[in-house]
Design a protein around this motif. Structure first.
Motif, PDB file in Angstrom:
ATOM      1  N   TYR A  40       0.822  -1.204   0.000  1.00 14.04           N
ATOM      2  CA  TYR A  40       0.000   0.000   0.000  1.00 14.04           C
ATOM      3  C   TYR A  40       0.856   1.253   0.000  1.00 14.04           C
ATOM      4  O   TYR A  40       1.760   1.389   0.827  1.00 14.04           O
ATOM      5  N   TRP A  42       0.808   5.063   0.734  1.00 16.29           N
ATOM      6  CA  TRP A  42       0.040   6.105   1.415  1.00 16.29           C
ATOM      7  C   TRP A  42       0.047   7.372   0.583  1.00 16.29           C
ATOM      8  O   TRP A  42       1.035   7.700  -0.069  1.00 16.29           O
ATOM      9  N   TYR A  44      -1.826  11.548  -0.071  1.00 17.62           N
ATOM     10  CA  TYR A  44      -2.045  12.845   0.555  1.00 17.62           C
ATOM     11  C   TYR A  44      -2.961  12.709   1.768  1.00 17.62           C
ATOM     12  O   TYR A  44      -3.740  11.793   1.876  1.00 17.62           O
ATOM     13  N   PHE A  45      -2.866  13.668   2.641  1.00 18.91           N
ATOM     14  CA  PHE A  45      -3.723  13.782   3.824  1.00 18.91           C
ATOM     15  C   PHE A  45      -3.497  12.677   4.846  1.00 18.91           C
ATOM     16  O   PHE A  45      -4.326  12.438   5.706  1.00 18.91           O
ATOM     17  N   SER A  46      -2.389  11.989   4.778  1.00 23.73           N
ATOM     18  CA  SER A  46      -2.039  11.036   5.830  1.00 23.73           C
ATOM     19  C   SER A  46      -0.677  11.431   6.383  1.00 23.73           C
ATOM     20  O   SER A  46       0.104  12.115   5.725  1.00 23.73           O
ATOM     21  N   ASP A  47      -0.398  10.977   7.589  1.00 24.22           N
ATOM     22  CA  ASP A  47       0.914  11.243   8.189  1.00 24.22           C
ATOM     23  C   ASP A  47       2.013  10.401   7.542  1.00 24.22           C
ATOM     24  O   ASP A  47       3.181  10.577   7.849  1.00 24.22           O
ATOM     25  N   LYS A  48       1.631   9.486   6.671  1.00 23.50           N
ATOM     26  CA  LYS A  48       2.593   8.593   6.012  1.00 23.50           C
ATOM     27  C   LYS A  48       2.725   8.898   4.522  1.00 23.50           C
ATOM     28  O   LYS A  48       3.166   8.057   3.748  1.00 23.50           O
ATOM     29  N   ASP A  49       2.338  10.083   4.111  1.00 25.09           N
ATOM     30  CA  ASP A  49       2.363  10.465   2.696  1.00 25.09           C
ATOM     31  C   ASP A  49       3.713  10.135   2.073  1.00 25.09           C
ATOM     32  O   ASP A  49       4.762  10.494   2.590  1.00 25.09           O
TER      33      ASP A  49
END
Length: 77
Positions: A40, A42, A44-49
Protein backbone atom coordinates in the motif's frame (compact mmCIF):
# COMPACT_ATOMS: atom_id res chain seq x y z
CA UNK A 1 22.29 -14.58 -37.02
CA UNK A 2 20.70 -14.80 -33.60
CA UNK A 3 20.40 -11.93 -31.23
CA UNK A 4 19.64 -12.44 -27.57
CA UNK A 5 18.58 -10.24 -24.75
CA UNK A 6 19.22 -10.93 -21.11
CA UNK A 7 16.00 -11.91 -19.38
CA UNK A 8 15.87 -11.36 -15.65
CA UNK A 9 12.94 -12.64 -13.61
CA UNK A 10 12.15 -12.60 -9.92
CA UNK A 11 10.63 -15.65 -8.27
CA UNK A 12 9.47 -15.89 -4.67
CA UNK A 13 11.48 -18.48 -2.77
CA UNK A 14 10.35 -17.70 0.80
CA UNK A 15 7.48 -15.92 2.56
CA UNK A 16 7.49 -15.16 6.27
CA UNK A 17 4.42 -13.93 8.16
CA UNK A 18 5.20 -10.46 9.49
CA UNK A 19 2.98 -11.03 12.55
CA UNK A 20 4.03 -14.45 13.92
CA UNK A 21 7.18 -15.26 11.92
CA UNK A 22 5.81 -18.48 10.42
CA UNK A 23 7.56 -19.51 7.21
CA UNK A 24 5.09 -20.30 4.43
CA UNK A 25 6.19 -23.04 2.07
CA UNK A 26 6.78 -21.92 -1.52
CA UNK A 27 7.12 -24.27 -4.48
CA UNK A 28 7.89 -23.06 -8.00
CA UNK A 29 7.32 -19.46 -6.91
CA UNK A 30 3.81 -20.23 -5.59
CA UNK A 31 2.83 -20.24 -1.90
CA UNK A 32 1.51 -23.64 -0.80
CA UNK A 33 -1.06 -22.11 1.59
CA UNK A 34 -3.10 -18.95 1.90
CA UNK A 35 -1.19 -15.69 2.35
CA UNK A 36 -2.67 -12.21 2.78
CA UNK A 37 -0.31 -9.76 1.07
CA UNK A 38 -0.49 -5.98 1.41
CA UNK A 39 1.40 -3.45 -0.69
CA UNK A 40 0.00 0.00 0.00
CA UNK A 41 1.25 3.44 -1.00
CA UNK A 42 0.04 6.11 1.41
CA UNK A 43 -1.18 9.27 -0.21
CA UNK A 44 -2.04 12.85 0.56
CA UNK A 45 -3.72 13.78 3.82
CA UNK A 46 -2.04 11.04 5.83
CA UNK A 47 0.91 11.24 8.19
CA UNK A 48 2.59 8.59 6.01
CA UNK A 49 2.36 10.47 2.70
CA UNK A 50 4.90 9.04 0.26
CA UNK A 51 5.54 5.86 2.26
CA UNK A 52 4.88 2.37 0.88
CA UNK A 53 4.00 -0.35 3.39
CA UNK A 54 4.26 -4.03 2.42
CA UNK A 55 3.66 -7.11 4.55
CA UNK A 56 2.41 -10.70 4.46
CA UNK A 57 0.19 -12.51 6.96
CA UNK A 58 -0.39 -16.25 7.27
CA UNK A 59 -4.03 -17.32 7.24
CA UNK A 60 -4.15 -17.74 11.02
CA UNK A 61 -2.88 -14.19 11.67
CA UNK A 62 -5.28 -12.85 9.04
CA UNK A 63 -8.17 -14.56 10.85
CA UNK A 64 -7.09 -12.94 14.13
CA UNK A 65 -6.91 -9.54 12.44
CA UNK A 66 -10.42 -9.93 11.02
CA UNK A 67 -11.76 -11.01 14.40
CA UNK A 68 -10.47 -7.75 15.92
CA UNK A 69 -12.61 -5.56 13.61
CA UNK A 70 -15.49 -3.65 15.20
CA UNK A 71 -17.35 -3.90 11.88
CA UNK A 72 -16.96 -7.18 9.99
CA UNK A 73 -15.27 -7.28 6.61
CA UNK A 74 -17.44 -7.86 3.55
CA UNK A 75 -16.81 -11.45 2.47
CA UNK A 76 -18.21 -12.88 -0.77
CA UNK A 77 -18.09 -16.46 -1.97
Amino acid sequence: MRQYRLKETKEINKIVCNQCGKEIEVSGGTPREGVFSVDYAWGYFSDKDGERHSFDLCESCYDKLLASFKLPADIEE
